[in-house]
Design an enzyme around this catalytic site. Structure first.
Site, PDB file in Angstrom:
ATOM      1  CB  SER A 297      -0.604   0.307   1.072  1.00  6.36           C
ATOM      2  OG  SER A 297      -2.075   0.878   0.742  1.00  6.36           O
TER       3      SER A 297
ATOM      4  CG  ASP B 248      -3.219  -0.185  -2.349  1.00  7.18           C
ATOM      5  OD1 ASP B 248      -3.228   0.964  -2.066  1.00  7.18           O
ATOM      6  OD2 ASP B 248      -3.569  -1.383  -1.799  1.00  7.18           O
TER       7      ASP B 248
END
Length: 445
Positions: free
Chosen positions: A102, A243
């Site tokens: 992420s 992401d």
């Protein structure tokens, strides 16, 4: 909550090369997941990743483990996390797997799973996978081994899905938009979506090299975006994380617009259009200004634990359709099943176009309370949150706030951090109070 050994609040995450983010562990994880998921009948898994250099290595390890368990893998290539959730649903796959950490730096990576309906795996399935990890790895018969394939035009499929959430009678013609893709998974998605809807797009953070993901760019660092919006005299800026499941925006004056403000705009527009069902879900970290502004509109508001999975759980429990974290995870269940930065951005742009208002003006009905967040790293075995001196200082600060602010201490679900949040009416006071508590935490960490 159960004591899971490997899975945190957002899958499995760590530094590449250290357990659990090693090739041998991830191969075993793929095998264990394959054994558990195969019990449900389907033998097809979707695998996507962000732009980290380690993604290639981990992708191969996952595929080998799945194949040994008899499951076939279909690869998307670099693709936003919400795109993998969408493709998992449309391909009727048993699960989707995303290789990403992420918003973390490139040297971290992680693995997270989606179920067949595009939502995160339930705790009991993650626990079953962990239990399988304790067993010796065995390989199915050669005739039953899984295969690997690549999904044709995965990006194009997702681009069309995103565009479908924007009203067909509207366009972005006349809007100048700066988009910062964090050198991450949205780099070939977000600019295309916006251009195809008619916007003039200036793209930054769209040159991934495997190691520059989230590096002084994207949703966790909007300074470049703010500067570029001002330099280009753009109408709005959009920043995604590595992401693509987070969105932070910037207005034409260079002001940052966070997840709380985005939730306010979307909730207000839903109310205006008569499409809002129930209320809105935030988290314990959501700014008090959001709660006050929604209350003034008559929109119910509830706080979930921090973590987009908990926001989603509360939304499902209450039957509400919108929720967000101030970090930029925005979940819109009428549009998709998980946090999606591109789709959230399109809903804000819809409000801008429909109301003929700037992003700055759309935010004007919500006044943010000063909120200070201090992260304190801890490595000791003792829990700083259980320390009496920390508890006493926290209680003292709460008394000083006298109901006109909040204090929240919590452990990060993904990193060895204690997060200290203090919120109140006066910024200088809030900063001093947050540092007092943080110093107490440091002293026992």
């Amino acid at each position: 909550m159960s004591n899971r050994k490997y899975f945190g609040t957002d899958g499995i995450r760590g530094k590449v090369g250290d357990t659990p983010i090693t090739p041998d562990f991830v191969l075993k994880l793929g095998w264990a997941a394959g054994k558990v998921l195969a019990r449900h009948g389907s033998r097809k898994i979707i695998i996507g990743k962000d732009t980290r250099i380690s993604g290639y290595m981990l992708e191969s390890a996952l595929e080998a483990g799945l194949a040994a368990a008899g499951l076939s893998a279909s690869f998307t290539g670099p693709m936003p996390t919400p795109a993998v959730a969408y493709l998992t649903r449309t391909f009727r796959a048993e699960a989707g797997i995303v290789i990403s950490a992420s918003h973390n730096p490139y040297y971290d990576n992680g693995i997270k799973f989606f179920s067949i309906d595009g939502t995160k795996l339930p705790d009991d399935v993650e626990e079953a996978i962990e239990a399988e990890m304790e067993k010796p790895l065995t390989c199915v018969e050669s005739s039953e081994l899984g295969k690997a394939s690549r999904i044709v035009d995965a990006a194009g499929r997702y681009i069309e899905f995103c565009k479908g959430t924007f009203p067909g009678e509207l366009s972005l013609n006349g809007l100048k938009i700066v988009v910062d893709c964090a050198n991450g998974a949205t780099y070939h998605i977000a600019p295309s979506v916006l251009r195809e809807l008619g916007a003039k797009v200036i793209a930054i953070g769209c040159e991934p090299d495997g190691m520059n993901i989230n590096e002084e760019c994207g949703a966790t660092d909007v300074r470049q975006l703010q500067a570029r919006v001002l330099a280009e005299k753009a109408d709005v800026g959009l920043a995604f994380d590595g992401d693509g499941d987070r969105l932070i925006m910037v207005d034409h004056l260079g002001n940052k617009v966070d997840g709380d403000q985005i939730l306010y705009i979307i909730a207000r527009e839903g109310l205006r259009q008569g499409q809002l069902r129930g209320g809105a879900v935030g988290t314990l970290m959501s700014n008090m200004g959001l709660e006050v502004a929604l209350k003034q509109l008559g929109i119910p508001f509830a706080r979930a634990k921090v973590g987009d999975r908990y926001v989603l759980e509360m939304m499902q429990t209450k039957g509400w359709r919108i929720g967000a974290e101030n970090s930029g995870h925005v979940i819109l269940l009428d549009k998709t099943t998980t946090g999606d930065g591109v789709i959230a951005g399109l809903q804000v742009l819809t409000a801008i176009v429909k109301n003929h208002m700037s992003l700055h003006d759309l935010c004007s009905g919500m006044k943010l309370f000063p909120q200070i967040l201090v992260n304190v790293r801890f490595t000791g075995e003792n829990d700083p949150l259980e320390d009496k001196s920390v508890q006493q200082i926290t209680q003292d600060v709460e008394k000083e706030l006298a109901g006109r602010g909040r204090v929240l201490l919590r452990k990060s679900g993904t990193e060895p951090l204690i997060r200290v949040m203090v919120e109140g009416e006066h910024e200088e006071t809030v900063i001093a109070q947050a540092n007092r508590i943080a110093d107490a935490v440091k002293a026992v960490s």
